[in-house]
Design a protein around this motif. Structure first.
Motif, PDB file in Angstrom:
ATOM      1  N   ASN A   1     -66.243  26.561  -0.511  1.00  0.00           N
ATOM      2  CA  ASN A   1     -67.643  26.539  -0.080  1.00  0.00           C
ATOM      3  C   ASN A   1     -68.112  27.942   0.293  1.00  0.00           C
ATOM      4  OD1 ASN A   1     -68.272  23.736  -0.325  1.00  0.00           O
ATOM      5  ND2 ASN A   1     -66.992  23.348   1.466  1.00  0.00           N
TER       6      ASN A   1
ATOM      7  N   VAL B   1     -66.106  22.129  -5.982  1.00  0.00           N
ATOM      8  CA  VAL B   1     -66.584  21.801  -4.635  1.00  0.00           C
ATOM      9  C   VAL B   1     -67.141  20.384  -4.615  1.00  0.00           C
ATOM     10  CG1 VAL B   1     -68.377  22.347  -2.918  1.00  0.00           C
ATOM     11  CG2 VAL B   1     -66.974  24.183  -3.864  1.00  0.00           C
TER      12      VAL B   1
ATOM     13  N   ASN C   1     -65.733  17.257  -2.445  1.00  0.00           N
ATOM     14  CA  ASN C   1     -66.621  16.552  -1.521  1.00  0.00           C
ATOM     15  C   ASN C   1     -66.657  15.050  -1.786  1.00  0.00           C
ATOM     16  OD1 ASN C   1     -67.255  18.943  -0.225  1.00  0.00           O
ATOM     17  ND2 ASN C   1     -69.161  19.258  -1.352  1.00  0.00           N
TER      18      ASN C   1
END
Length: 161
Positions: free
Chosen positions: A36, A75, A79
């Motif tokens: 991130n 990412v 997530n």
């Protein structure tokens, strides 16, 4: 860090500032596995590169944009690990097939994400298959996975480690 950024900015050395942000992103990935933060640094690198007037700018921008897209996909996959684990699996497997994936994401992190997914599902055969994929690519397993997990995967597959 602010001093370095200010120095490059005042000198209007946007290409070098872009390189600095790119290096910061790589440190976030290599040292902290923080994709991130790396993504934020990569986007800033792109912004600064677009301000520059360097030779081969279009190719450099295109390469940076491609790396950003790959990191964004990883990412997103991470997530989704809790809410939609099968989508994470699919995304990671797809990323492993990208020829340029290593320019943006550590392949060991992709394998680790998959192995952890299979481990949590108690699918030790698939976890073992991914471990073998890591070894085939000559990726050290220990920086990415816990030894207990590795040992259990081997044990559940009837293999002594």
């Amino acid at each position: 860090m602010k001093t370095i950024i200010t120095f490059y900015f005042k000198a209007k050395a946007f290409e070098q500032l872009s390189g600095f942000y790119d290096s910061c992103a790589q440190v976030e990935i290599d040292e902290y596995r923080d994709y991130n933060k790396a993504l934020g640094a990569m986007k800033e690198a792109l912004k600064q590169l677009q301000k520059s007037e360097c030779m081969g700018k279009e190719a450099k921008v295109a390469m940076l944009e491609k790396r950003i897209r790959i990191i964004e996909e990883f990412v997103e996959a991470r997530n989704m690990a809790q809410s939609d684990p099968s989508a994470t699996e699919k995304q990671c497997l797809q990323l492993l097939g990208y020829p340029e994936v290593e320019t943006a994401v550590r392949v060991g992190d992709l394998y680790a994400q998959l192995i952890e997914y299979y481990y949590e599902k108690r699918d030790f055969q698939s976890a073992y298959t991914q471990l073998q994929g890591m070894k085939k690519r000559k990726i050290l397993v220990t920086p990415y996975l816990d030894n207990e997990m590795i040992n259990e995967i081997y044990s559940q597959n009837g293999i002594k480690n």
